[in-house]
Design an enzyme around this catalytic site. Sequence first.
Site, short mmCIF file in Angstrom:
data_model
loop_
_atom_site.label_atom_id
_atom_site.label_comp_id
_atom_site.label_asym_id
_atom_site.label_seq_id
_atom_site.Cartn_x
_atom_site.Cartn_y
_atom_site.Cartn_z
N SER A 142 1.04 -1.13 -0.09
CA SER A 142 0.18 -0.04 0.17
C SER A 142 0.81 1.38 0.23
O SER A 142 2.08 1.20 0.45
CB SER A 142 -1.06 0.10 1.20
OG SER A 142 -1.54 1.54 1.44
N TYR A 155 -1.63 -1.31 10.05
CA TYR A 155 -1.50 -1.56 8.69
C TYR A 155 -0.49 -1.12 7.93
O TYR A 155 0.15 -1.74 7.35
CB TYR A 155 -2.89 -1.17 8.25
CG TYR A 155 -3.20 -1.20 6.62
CD1 TYR A 155 -3.62 -2.26 6.37
CD2 TYR A 155 -2.93 -0.12 5.94
CE1 TYR A 155 -3.79 -2.44 4.92
CE2 TYR A 155 -3.25 -0.08 4.46
CZ TYR A 155 -3.71 -1.46 4.04
OH TYR A 155 -3.92 -1.47 2.63
N1 LIG Z 1 -8.77 -0.99 -1.67
C1 LIG Z 1 -7.76 -0.30 -1.65
O1 LIG Z 1 -8.17 1.04 -1.86
C2 LIG Z 1 -6.57 -0.70 -1.39
C3 LIG Z 1 -5.42 0.44 -1.27
C4 LIG Z 1 -4.26 -0.08 -0.82
C5 LIG Z 1 -3.84 -1.52 -0.67
N2 LIG Z 1 -4.95 -2.31 -0.75
C6 LIG Z 1 -4.52 -3.64 -0.44
O2 LIG Z 1 -4.92 -4.38 -1.45
C7 LIG Z 1 -5.45 -5.66 -1.13
C8 LIG Z 1 -6.85 -6.01 -1.54
O3 LIG Z 1 -7.61 -5.29 -0.96
P1 LIG Z 1 -9.13 -5.10 -1.05
O4 LIG Z 1 -9.58 -3.84 -0.58
O5 LIG Z 1 -9.45 -5.56 -2.57
O6 LIG Z 1 -9.45 -6.16 -0.04
P2 LIG Z 1 -10.74 -6.76 0.45
O7 LIG Z 1 -11.84 -6.34 -0.18
O8 LIG Z 1 -10.63 -6.62 1.98
O9 LIG Z 1 -10.46 -8.26 0.30
C9 LIG Z 1 -11.16 -9.07 -0.56
C10 LIG Z 1 -10.85 -10.45 -0.84
O10 LIG Z 1 -9.76 -10.90 0.42
C11 LIG Z 1 -10.20 -11.96 1.07
N3 LIG Z 1 -9.78 -12.11 2.37
C12 LIG Z 1 -9.79 -10.96 3.31
N4 LIG Z 1 -9.28 -11.69 4.36
C13 LIG Z 1 -8.65 -12.75 4.15
C14 LIG Z 1 -7.99 -13.93 5.09
N5 LIG Z 1 -7.63 -13.67 6.11
N6 LIG Z 1 -7.69 -15.07 4.22
C15 LIG Z 1 -8.23 -15.08 2.90
N7 LIG Z 1 -8.95 -14.32 2.40
C16 LIG Z 1 -9.08 -13.03 2.93
C17 LIG Z 1 -11.78 -11.64 0.88
O11 LIG Z 1 -12.59 -13.05 1.18
P3 LIG Z 1 -13.92 -12.88 1.47
O12 LIG Z 1 -14.68 -12.21 0.53
O13 LIG Z 1 -14.39 -14.41 1.83
O14 LIG Z 1 -13.86 -12.20 3.20
C18 LIG Z 1 -11.85 -11.24 -0.38
O15 LIG Z 1 -11.81 -12.51 -1.52
C19 LIG Z 1 -5.07 -5.63 0.48
O16 LIG Z 1 -3.69 -6.27 0.62
C20 LIG Z 1 -5.15 -4.33 0.65
O17 LIG Z 1 -4.36 -3.82 1.86
C21 LIG Z 1 -6.17 -1.94 -1.01
#
Ligand SMILES: NC(=O)c1ccc[n+]([C@@H]2O[C@H](COP(=O)([O-])OP(=O)(O)OC[C@H]3O[C@@H](n4cnc5c(N)ncnc54)[C@H](OP(=O)(O)O)[C@@H]3O)[C@@H](O)[C@H]2O)c1
Length: 245
Positions: A142, A155
């Site tokens: 991130s 985080y």
């Molecule tokens: N979104 C942003 O703006 C953003 C910005 C910077 C970095 N990131 C990073 O990008 C990555 C994805 O973010 P996101 O926002 O798309 O994630 P998210 O919506 O929280 O998670 C989506 C996916 O991760 C799975 N998941 C969550 N916790 C898990 C665990 N402990 N074990 C296995 N699967 C798990 C969820 O499964 P379920 O649906 O079954 O819960 C879902 O398939 C992360 O590393 C996050 O820190 C995101």
Amino acid sequence: MTLGLTGKNILITGATRGIGAGITRAFAAAGSSVVGCYRSDDAAAAALAAELADTPGEHHFVRADVADPADVQVLVKTARERLGALDVVVNNAAAISHVPFAELELAEWNRVLTAGLTSAYLVTRAALPVLADGGSVVNIGSRVAVVGVPLRSHYAAAKAGLLGLTRTLAKELGGRRIRVNTVAPGAILTEEAAALPRERLARYEAMAALGRLGDPAEVAGVVVFLASGLSTYLTGQTLTVDGGM
Ligand SMILES: NC(=O)c1ccc[n+]([C@@H]2O[C@H](COP(=O)([O-])OP(=O)(O)OC[C@H]3O[C@@H](n4cnc5c(N)ncnc54)[C@H](OP(=O)(O)O)[C@@H]3O)[C@@H](O)[C@H]2O)c1
């Protein structure tokens, strides 16, 4: 030059929603087979499997918590049984919460560090014996790791840890031609982000030079690039994908 991802085998954590689903779709479109894990949302996993049913390659989704060492072992075993040797591992799943540092309890610190950093250790180490020489590991970090954001100390620490892990593994695994890189997204318009208050989204939009949030597909494109034949001399790096924040 081609991506060279047709027929490759990819393991993706957190593969069924948000950025992970975007990464899964991108590898599937590139002709790769995917084993992806998720934590609990069976319906989202089934929907993505159905969406990809007519796409060449195999796409399997396994319920496995990346914070649980036993689940990770089962995940990697399933990937090996379904696909054979792996070519790419994408450590995408993580946890987040927003807590003032003075109120941050050890249990919450440990939860976020385990899901966001220890998980990458667990998954990569378990996958290493079945990761092909010349393969690739991509961690999802991130932008927060290098700029810091209030209420996200745990985080940010987890994501900063990924950067050190990335640089070090790149050096340890280079002898096997395995490349290790991190993609650091800014604000991305996932299903969860779309539910945020409009004013907060507008604030994130205004922070980006491009004046908008990113799409999961725009993060996925960089992940695919890092796993592909277009980046074979690139390792130990972090690529920030934040629309110019
Ligand atoms: N979104 C942003 O703006 C953003 C910005 C910077 C970095 N990131 C990073 O990008 C990555 C994805 O973010 P996101 O926002 O798309 O994630 P998210 O919506 O929280 O998670 C989506 C996916 O991760 C799975 N998941 C969550 N916790 C898990 C665990 N402990 N074990 C296995 N699967 C798990 C969820 O499964 P379920 O649906 O079954 O819960 C879902 O398939 C992360 O590393 C996050 O820190 C995101």
